[in-house]
Design a protein around this motif. Structure first.
Motif, PDB file in Angstrom:
ATOM      1  N   ARG A 153       0.845  -1.179   0.000  1.00  0.00           N
ATOM      2  CA  ARG A 153       0.000   0.000   0.000  1.00  0.00           C
ATOM      3  C   ARG A 153       0.891   1.243   0.000  1.00  0.00           C
ATOM      4  NH1 ARG A 153      -5.089  -1.217   3.818  1.00  0.00           N
ATOM      5  NH2 ARG A 153      -5.708   0.771   2.904  1.00  0.00           N
ATOM      6  N   PHE A 154       0.282   2.378  -0.283  1.00  0.00           N
ATOM      7  CA  PHE A 154       1.006   3.636  -0.441  1.00  0.00           C
ATOM      8  C   PHE A 154       1.934   3.918   0.736  1.00  0.00           C
ATOM      9  CE2 PHE A 154       1.572   8.202  -0.238  1.00  0.00           C
ATOM     10  CZ  PHE A 154       1.773   8.568  -1.557  1.00  0.00           C
ATOM     11  N   LYS A 155       1.398   3.869   1.949  1.00  0.00           N
ATOM     12  CA  LYS A 155       2.203   4.208   3.144  1.00  0.00           C
ATOM     13  C   LYS A 155       3.327   3.206   3.378  1.00  0.00           C
ATOM     14  CE  LYS A 155       0.587   8.096   4.486  1.00  0.00           C
ATOM     15  NZ  LYS A 155       1.433   9.290   4.446  1.00  0.00           N
ATOM     16  N   GLN A 156       3.111   1.952   3.001  1.00  0.00           N
ATOM     17  CA  GLN A 156       4.189   0.961   3.126  1.00  0.00           C
ATOM     18  C   GLN A 156       5.352   1.319   2.207  1.00  0.00           C
ATOM     19  OE1 GLN A 156       1.490  -2.382   2.225  1.00  0.00           O
ATOM     20  NE2 GLN A 156       2.385  -3.401   4.020  1.00  0.00           N
ATOM     21  N   ILE A 157       5.027   1.725   0.995  1.00  0.00           N
ATOM     22  CA  ILE A 157       6.079   2.132   0.051  1.00  0.00           C
ATOM     23  C   ILE A 157       6.802   3.359   0.591  1.00  0.00           C
ATOM     24  CG2 ILE A 157       6.593   2.901  -2.296  1.00  0.00           C
ATOM     25  CD1 ILE A 157       3.946   1.462  -3.138  1.00  0.00           C
ATOM     26  N   ALA A 158       6.034   4.326   1.100  1.00  0.00           N
ATOM     27  CA  ALA A 158       6.626   5.558   1.632  1.00  0.00           C
ATOM     28  C   ALA A 158       7.607   5.245   2.767  1.00  0.00           C
ATOM     29  CB  ALA A 158       5.533   6.502   2.121  1.00  0.00           C
ATOM     30  N   ARG A 159       7.284   4.274   3.605  1.00  0.00           N
ATOM     31  CA  ARG A 159       8.186   3.896   4.709  1.00  0.00           C
ATOM     32  C   ARG A 159       9.460   3.232   4.192  1.00  0.00           C
ATOM     33  NH1 ARG A 159       3.346   2.743   7.439  1.00  0.00           N
ATOM     34  NH2 ARG A 159       3.370   0.574   6.777  1.00  0.00           N
ATOM     35  N   GLU A 160       9.341   2.479   3.102  1.00  0.00           N
ATOM     36  CA  GLU A 160      10.501   1.751   2.575  1.00  0.00           C
ATOM     37  C   GLU A 160      11.401   2.607   1.690  1.00  0.00           C
ATOM     38  OE1 GLU A 160       9.969  -2.161   1.030  1.00  0.00           O
ATOM     39  OE2 GLU A 160       8.422  -2.632   2.512  1.00  0.00           O
ATOM     40  N   VAL A 161      10.897   3.765   1.289  1.00  0.00           N
ATOM     41  CA  VAL A 161      11.690   4.681   0.458  1.00  0.00           C
ATOM     42  C   VAL A 161      11.860   5.971   1.254  1.00  0.00           C
ATOM     43  CG1 VAL A 161      11.872   5.838  -1.773  1.00  0.00           C
ATOM     44  CG2 VAL A 161      10.702   3.627  -1.629  1.00  0.00           C
ATOM     45  N   PRO A 162      12.797   5.970   2.207  1.00  0.00           N
ATOM     46  CA  PRO A 162      12.956   7.130   3.081  1.00  0.00           C
ATOM     47  C   PRO A 162      13.315   8.398   2.307  1.00  0.00           C
ATOM     48  CG  PRO A 162      14.580   5.416   3.605  1.00  0.00           C
ATOM     49  CD  PRO A 162      13.761   4.929   2.460  1.00  0.00           C
ATOM     50  N   GLY A 163      12.691   9.493   2.710  1.00  0.00           N
ATOM     51  CA  GLY A 163      13.004  10.785   2.118  1.00  0.00           C
ATOM     52  C   GLY A 163      12.043  11.211   1.028  1.00  0.00           C
ATOM     53  N   ILE A 164      11.233  10.302   0.528  1.00  0.00           N
ATOM     54  CA  ILE A 164      10.298  10.656  -0.541  1.00  0.00           C
ATOM     55  C   ILE A 164       9.052  11.289   0.081  1.00  0.00           C
ATOM     56  CG2 ILE A 164       9.109   8.409  -0.645  1.00  0.00           C
ATOM     57  CD1 ILE A 164       9.115   8.766  -3.750  1.00  0.00           C
ATOM     58  N   THR A 165       8.568  12.348  -0.538  1.00  0.00           N
ATOM     59  CA  THR A 165       7.347  12.987  -0.057  1.00  0.00           C
ATOM     60  C   THR A 165       6.138  12.257  -0.642  1.00  0.00           C
ATOM     61  OG1 THR A 165       7.197  14.540  -1.902  1.00  0.00           O
ATOM     62  CG2 THR A 165       8.503  15.246   0.042  1.00  0.00           C
TER      63      THR A 165
END
Length: 112
Positions: free
Chosen positions: A39-51
């Motif tokens: 899910r979106f937030k999971q990806i965001a956590r795994e790609v640090p620094g991305i807005t």
């Protein structure tokens, strides 16, 4: 290795490939999705620094290039999951090679 003679078709195919994965984030997003759908937030956590804004933009671009699939589930609230497509999985060797090259580069240039 490809000849550097400058065959226009060769240059065009390399240009197309680079445009599909250009930028700072796309390969990292593909790497994050290579293990399992997320899910979106999971990806965001795994790609640090991305807005969130950038992640949204990059996901749309990857989907347009058929490298990932966006699936919306009929739940309340709606759930959206992203997964890598077979076309996206075809980049696995490229990602592996970039990973190993990056390790060598880090040792050579950065000294770690």
């Amino acid at each position: 290795m490809l000849s550097k003679g400058g065959c226009p078709k060769t240059m065009l195919s390399i240009k197309d490939a680079l445009e599909a994965v250009e930028g700072r984030w796309k390969l990292l997003i593909l790497f994050a999705l290579s293990e399992s759908p997320k899910r979106f937030k999971q990806i965001a956590r795994e790609v640090p620094g991305i807005t969130d804004k950038t992640l949204s933009k990059e996901l749309k671009s990857l989907e347009a290039n058929k490298l990932i699939r966006r699936e919306v589930y009929d739940t309340f609230p709606p759930a959206v999951e992203y997964s890598i497509t077979p076309h996206g999985l075809s980049l696995e060797k490229v990602l592996d090679e970039l990973h190993f090259w990056g390790l060598t580069h880090r040792k050579e240039v950065i000294g770690e």
